[in-house]
Design a protein around this motif. Structure first.
Motif, mmCIF file in Angstrom:
data_model
loop_
_atom_site.group_PDB
_atom_site.id
_atom_site.type_symbol
_atom_site.label_atom_id
_atom_site.label_comp_id
_atom_site.label_asym_id
_atom_site.label_seq_id
_atom_site.Cartn_x
_atom_site.Cartn_y
_atom_site.Cartn_z
ATOM 1 N N THR A 274 39.514 36.336 29.650
ATOM 2 C CA THR A 274 40.097 35.671 31.042
ATOM 3 C C THR A 274 38.860 34.922 31.547
ATOM 4 N N TYR A 275 39.229 33.927 32.318
ATOM 5 C CA TYR A 275 38.273 33.038 32.906
ATOM 6 C C TYR A 275 38.220 33.045 34.470
ATOM 7 N N ILE A 276 36.878 33.200 35.080
ATOM 8 C CA ILE A 276 36.758 33.236 36.395
ATOM 9 C C ILE A 276 36.074 31.907 36.891
ATOM 10 N N THR A 277 36.452 30.991 37.300
ATOM 11 C CA THR A 277 35.945 29.937 37.718
ATOM 12 C C THR A 277 35.785 29.664 39.388
ATOM 13 N N ILE B 91 43.141 32.135 46.609
ATOM 14 C CA ILE B 91 42.628 32.506 45.270
ATOM 15 C C ILE B 91 43.922 31.972 44.538
ATOM 16 N N THR B 92 43.548 31.445 43.352
ATOM 17 C CA THR B 92 44.694 30.953 42.537
ATOM 18 C C THR B 92 44.568 31.742 41.154
ATOM 19 N N LEU B 93 45.816 32.061 40.833
ATOM 20 C CA LEU B 93 45.792 32.848 39.502
ATOM 21 C C LEU B 93 46.585 31.859 38.714
ATOM 22 N N THR B 94 46.345 31.479 37.517
ATOM 23 C CA THR B 94 46.980 30.448 36.614
ATOM 24 C C THR B 94 47.594 31.477 35.304
ATOM 25 N N ARG B 95 48.897 31.679 35.004
ATOM 26 C CA ARG B 95 49.048 32.172 33.960
ATOM 27 C C ARG B 95 50.305 31.345 33.284
ATOM 28 N N LEU C 205 46.969 42.692 37.351
ATOM 29 C CA LEU C 205 46.393 43.221 36.262
ATOM 30 C C LEU C 205 46.212 41.829 35.227
ATOM 31 N N LEU C 206 45.127 41.391 35.037
ATOM 32 C CA LEU C 206 44.838 40.010 34.222
ATOM 33 C C LEU C 206 45.153 40.100 32.733
ATOM 34 N N MET C 207 45.825 39.145 32.378
ATOM 35 C CA MET C 207 46.346 38.969 31.005
ATOM 36 C C MET C 207 45.399 37.946 30.153
ATOM 37 N N PRO C 208 45.466 37.838 28.652
ATOM 38 C CA PRO C 208 44.543 36.973 28.063
ATOM 39 C C PRO C 208 44.813 35.626 28.345
ATOM 40 N N GLY C 209 44.074 34.895 28.497
ATOM 41 C CA GLY C 209 44.190 33.488 28.973
ATOM 42 C C GLY C 209 44.597 33.008 30.200
ATOM 43 N N ASP C 210 44.400 34.128 31.211
ATOM 44 C CA ASP C 210 44.707 33.956 32.600
ATOM 45 C C ASP C 210 43.345 33.253 33.255
ATOM 46 N N ILE C 211 43.521 32.419 34.182
ATOM 47 C CA ILE C 211 42.389 31.595 35.017
ATOM 48 C C ILE C 211 42.342 31.945 36.319
#
Length: 395
Positions: A177-180, A217-221, A244-250
């Motif tokens: 996952t990515y934290i920006t 905060i934005t969570l892009t899935r 719960l974060l999933m693969p590919g979440d930003i």
């Protein structure tokens, strides 16, 4: 005689014009309901239209509950708890598996006992397979370690009597996952057999930076964006904001550049203010600019102008109009009367939103003094001319 008439007309003309135009800006909502093309006060049709397209709400003690923003409170998150309890990591391409066959060391570490598990383990290839002695290539992608263990046990049973197989992931490299944005260590974070939540990811990224916007905060899935509040999560204990974060979440933490309000008009120090993570009330905003100008301000005219920006902000105004009328509304105006200083308590309960304009209008006497201030130089000039003419005639 004609000369004096001309002087009188010249002096009277600025006074007449001053009745139509007052120097400086002020906010007058007395004729907000006007609906004619040109009313008796000389307002243009454009000004009348603007007044008709705003809603006025008085900030009074009995109505304050209507406008008050609900405060977040500590809440549990049963949905997240259920997901965490049922969480199982599924192997993907790039992961490294460590397969142990008890009583068969030649199969467990064929490359030697001095190499680490990640170096000597079984690399999951791009096609999702690993190679293992005797049984060849085995498809392991999208399977849990329990499923892989059962599959290897079944296949090895053809060559080894009652094989004791253990499987674990030596290196997690397939899912991330990515934290920006405004965190101290932005970047990618690998997902492992330990479930990764939003709160865990922010902490692993070193926490929020100084200029972070805690509330948006934005969570892009999978291309769908969801807005969350770390203020509610971390400061108020609202666990419903955790995910719960999933693969590919930003996960993106924006800067707080948009968290600003404008304080203008008859205040001691007009300025732009930044809303901090705890928010800002109307009274706090007035205090931050040194309060109102006691000599020039109209204490009954403390206004908060809130643009109708429905795509970004949620209005706290009561909904009692049709959808069409709401679409035509360009702003909501909230009015606070602090001629009695006790009304400042009401201001502490009114929370400002980004891009609000706090405007303190001028008192009528102040506007009149400004008009006189423009007229006096003209009158004085004509007096000097008249005295000069009289001296010439006397001479």
């Amino acid at each position: 005689m004609n000369h004096y008439k001309k002087l009188l007309v010249a002096i009277a003309l600025p006074v007449i014009l001053a009745g139509c135009t007052v120097p400086g800006s002020y906010l007058n909502i007395d004729d907000k309901a006007a609906n004619s093309n040109d009313d008796s006060n000389g307002h243009s049709a454009e000004n009348v239209d603007i007044l008709e397209r705003v809603n006025l709400y008085p900030l009074t003690a009995d109505k304050m509950a209507t406008y008050k923003t609900p405060r977040q409170s500590a809440q549990i998150n049963p949905e997240l708890d259920a997901k965490l309890a049922a969480y199982e990591y599924r192997v993907g391409a790039g992961d490294i598996l460590n397969v142990t066959i008890w009583d068969h060391p030649e199969l467990t570490i064929p490359a030697g006992s001095y190499r680490s598990a990640s170096e000597s383990g079984n690399w999951v290839h791009a096609d999702g397979t690993i190679f293992y002695p005797y049984i060849g290539f085995v498809k392991v992608a999208d399977k849990t370690v329990v499923e892989i263990r059962a599959m290897l046990t079944k296949k090895l049973a053809k060559f080894i009597e009652t094989p004791q197989v253990d499987v674990n992931v030596a290196a997690f490299r397939s899912k991330k996952t990515y934290i920006t944005g405004e965190v101290n260590k932005p970047g990618q974070q690998f997902i492992s057999n330990v479930p990764l939540t939003l709160l865990d990811a922010v902490n692993s990224a070193g926490g929020l930076a100084e200029n972070a916007d805690w509330r948006n905060i934005t969570l892009t899935r999978q291309g769908v964006e969801q807005e969350l509040s770390l203020y509610a999560l971390m400061q108020r204990g609202d666990l419903t904001q955790n995910r719960l974060l999933m693969p590919g979440d930003i996960v993106h933490v924006p800067r707080n550049d948009a968290q600003k309000v404008f304080v203008m008009g008859e205040v001691n120090e007009p300025k732009l203010l930044k809303i901090d993570r705890a928010g800002m009330s109307l009274t706090e905003a007035l205090s931050s600019v040194g309060g109102i100008n006691q000599l020039a301000a109209d204490a009954t005219g403390i206004f908060v102008v809130r643009a109708n920006r429905t795509t970004h902000l949620k209005s706290t105004a009561p909904v009692n109009e049709s959808d069409e009328a709401s679409a035509n509304t360009i702003a909501d105006i909230y009015q606070l009367d602090i001629s009695n200083a006790a009304a400042l308590v009401i201001g502490t309960e009114f929370e400002l939103q980004p891009y609000d304009i706090v405007y303190v209008t001028a008192a009528p006497i102040t506007r009149w003094n400004r008009v006189i201030g423009q007229i006096l130089p003209t009158v004085t000039g004509f007096n000097d001319i008249t005295e000069g003419i009289n001296r010439v005639r006397a001479w």
